[in-house]
Motif scaffolding. Structure first.
Motif, PDB file in Angstrom:
ATOM      1  N   TRP A   1       7.150   2.525  -2.869  1.00 17.69           N
ATOM      2  CA  TRP A   1       8.027   1.712  -3.306  1.00 17.69           C
ATOM      3  C   TRP A   1       8.281   3.063  -5.252  1.00 17.69           C
ATOM      4  O   TRP A   1       8.963   2.369  -5.812  1.00 17.69           O
ATOM      5  CB  TRP A   1       7.380   0.425  -3.845  1.00 17.69           C
ATOM      6  CG  TRP A   1       5.623   0.924  -4.183  1.00 17.69           C
ATOM      7  CD1 TRP A   1       4.460   0.111  -3.260  1.00 17.69           C
ATOM      8  CD2 TRP A   1       4.514   1.365  -5.408  1.00 17.69           C
ATOM      9  NE1 TRP A   1       3.597   0.013  -3.915  1.00 17.69           N
ATOM     10  CE2 TRP A   1       3.666   1.049  -5.029  1.00 17.69           C
ATOM     11  CE3 TRP A   1       5.117   1.768  -6.265  1.00 17.69           C
ATOM     12  CZ2 TRP A   1       2.706   1.036  -6.176  1.00 17.69           C
ATOM     13  CZ3 TRP A   1       4.502   1.673  -7.671  1.00 17.69           C
ATOM     14  CH2 TRP A   1       3.357   1.730  -7.565  1.00 17.69           C
ATOM     15  N   ARG A   2       8.203   4.145  -5.122  1.00 22.07           N
ATOM     16  CA  ARG A   2       7.888   4.591  -5.909  1.00 22.07           C
ATOM     17  C   ARG A   2       9.609   5.141  -5.282  1.00 22.07           C
ATOM     18  O   ARG A   2      10.569   5.471  -6.880  1.00 22.07           O
ATOM     19  CB  ARG A   2       6.883   5.668  -6.334  1.00 22.07           C
ATOM     20  CG  ARG A   2       5.918   5.253  -6.939  1.00 22.07           C
ATOM     21  CD  ARG A   2       4.981   6.744  -7.020  1.00 22.07           C
ATOM     22  NE  ARG A   2       3.509   6.266  -7.530  1.00 22.07           N
ATOM     23  CZ  ARG A   2       3.942   6.296  -9.693  1.00 22.07           C
ATOM     24  NH1 ARG A   2       4.668   6.144  -9.752  1.00 22.07           N
ATOM     25  NH2 ARG A   2       2.339   5.455  -9.783  1.00 22.07           N
TER      26      ARG A   2
ATOM     27  N   TRP B   1       0.637  -0.917  -0.104  1.00 22.97           N
ATOM     28  CA  TRP B   1      -0.033  -0.037   0.803  1.00 22.97           C
ATOM     29  C   TRP B   1       0.320   1.925   0.046  1.00 22.97           C
ATOM     30  O   TRP B   1       0.114   2.470  -0.004  1.00 22.97           O
ATOM     31  CB  TRP B   1      -0.998   0.050   1.126  1.00 22.97           C
ATOM     32  CG  TRP B   1      -0.345  -0.050   2.230  1.00 22.97           C
ATOM     33  CD1 TRP B   1      -0.230  -1.277   3.535  1.00 22.97           C
ATOM     34  CD2 TRP B   1       0.341   1.287   3.211  1.00 22.97           C
ATOM     35  NE1 TRP B   1       0.662  -0.953   4.612  1.00 22.97           N
ATOM     36  CE2 TRP B   1       0.838   0.815   4.140  1.00 22.97           C
ATOM     37  CE3 TRP B   1       0.495   2.429   2.455  1.00 22.97           C
ATOM     38  CZ2 TRP B   1       1.489   1.895   5.623  1.00 22.97           C
ATOM     39  CZ3 TRP B   1       1.075   3.581   3.716  1.00 22.97           C
ATOM     40  CH2 TRP B   1       1.659   3.309   4.387  1.00 22.97           C
ATOM     41  N   ASN B   2       2.427   1.414   0.334  1.00 23.26           N
ATOM     42  CA  ASN B   2       2.805   2.589   0.548  1.00 23.26           C
ATOM     43  C   ASN B   2       3.591   2.555  -0.791  1.00 23.26           C
ATOM     44  O   ASN B   2       4.918   3.075  -1.469  1.00 23.26           O
ATOM     45  CB  ASN B   2       3.975   2.203   1.568  1.00 23.26           C
ATOM     46  CG  ASN B   2       4.689   3.365   2.166  1.00 23.26           C
ATOM     47  OD1 ASN B   2       4.123   4.183   1.585  1.00 23.26           O
ATOM     48  ND2 ASN B   2       5.737   2.959   2.931  1.00 23.26           N
ATOM     49  N   GLU B   3       3.101   3.407  -1.460  1.00 20.20           N
ATOM     50  CA  GLU B   3       3.192   4.187  -2.785  1.00 20.20           C
ATOM     51  C   GLU B   3       4.674   4.919  -3.000  1.00 20.20           C
ATOM     52  O   GLU B   3       4.951   4.810  -3.963  1.00 20.20           O
ATOM     53  CB  GLU B   3       2.210   4.205  -3.471  1.00 20.20           C
ATOM     54  CG  GLU B   3       2.486   4.777  -5.071  1.00 20.20           C
ATOM     55  CD  GLU B   3       0.903   5.277  -5.915  1.00 20.20           C
ATOM     56  OE1 GLU B   3       1.535   5.850  -6.812  1.00 20.20           O
ATOM     57  OE2 GLU B   3      -0.087   4.704  -5.389  1.00 20.20           O
TER      58      GLU B   3
END
Length: 180
Positions: A144-145, A139-141
């Motif tokens: 990870w981006r 969920w931690n976009e």
């Protein structure tokens, strides 16, 4: 040979340096963050005494073989606004893990990206480290981006990989190799 002291790294608009007593207010400021104390050893109390104990633990990580814990700071003011680690408990296999956090008022300014880029470049320049890994909740976009922007490749999903608070959580696994 791995360095026997926490170095100071500069570049990408941040300084990575050892934690100092002056960083206690930063640690105190994230004590009530909904995620940081769950995934780190940041104390939830917010007291200066506990913040100083956290800082002492960051210095102790190198001595115990856990790795290198850096304060992420502004190069002009030396104000710290986060932490990035290069964890070496799997160094015998040529692997290091990394992770980071940024205090809420400093998020979405590229500081995590700058810190991860500097830490990864340094770590992958060490002879012993042939692979850097990073685990991020799906969920931690933003996180990870950040990893992808720093050249980390997504390898897959580790189901029920880590205990976070009261529950098991899935983690995406990322890696970066020297020269990437």
């Amino acid at each position: 040979m791995l360095p026997d002291a926490i170095p100071t790294l500069t570049g990408h608009g941040v300084v990575l340096r050892p934690f100092a007593e002056a960083d206690a207010p930063l640690v105190q400021s994230v004590a009530d963050d909904p995620l940081i104390p769950l995934i780190t050893t940041v104390p939830t109390t917010g007291t200066r005494e506990d913040a100083l104990a956290y800082i002492a633990r960051q210095h102790d990580r190198l001595r115990t073989g856990a790795g290198y814990s850096f304060a992420i700071a502004d190069p002009s003011t030396d104000e710290a606004f986060g932490q990035v680690g290069v964890w070496t408990s799997e160094i015998a296999q040529g692997r290091a893990r990394t992770g980071y956090w940024i205090a809420s008022p400093f998020r979405r300014r590229g500081f995590a990206r700058a810190a991860l880029a500097s830490a990864a470049r340094w770590a992958l320049g060490l002879e012993e480290i042939r692979r850097a890994e990073l685990h991020v909740e799906p969920w931690n976009e933003g996180s990870w981006r950040t990893a992808e922007a720093c050249g980390f490749a997504r390898e897959g999903l580790l189901r029920s990989w880590e205990q976070v608070g009261d529950e098991r959580r899935d983690m995406l696994v990322y890696s970066r190799l020297p020269g990437e």
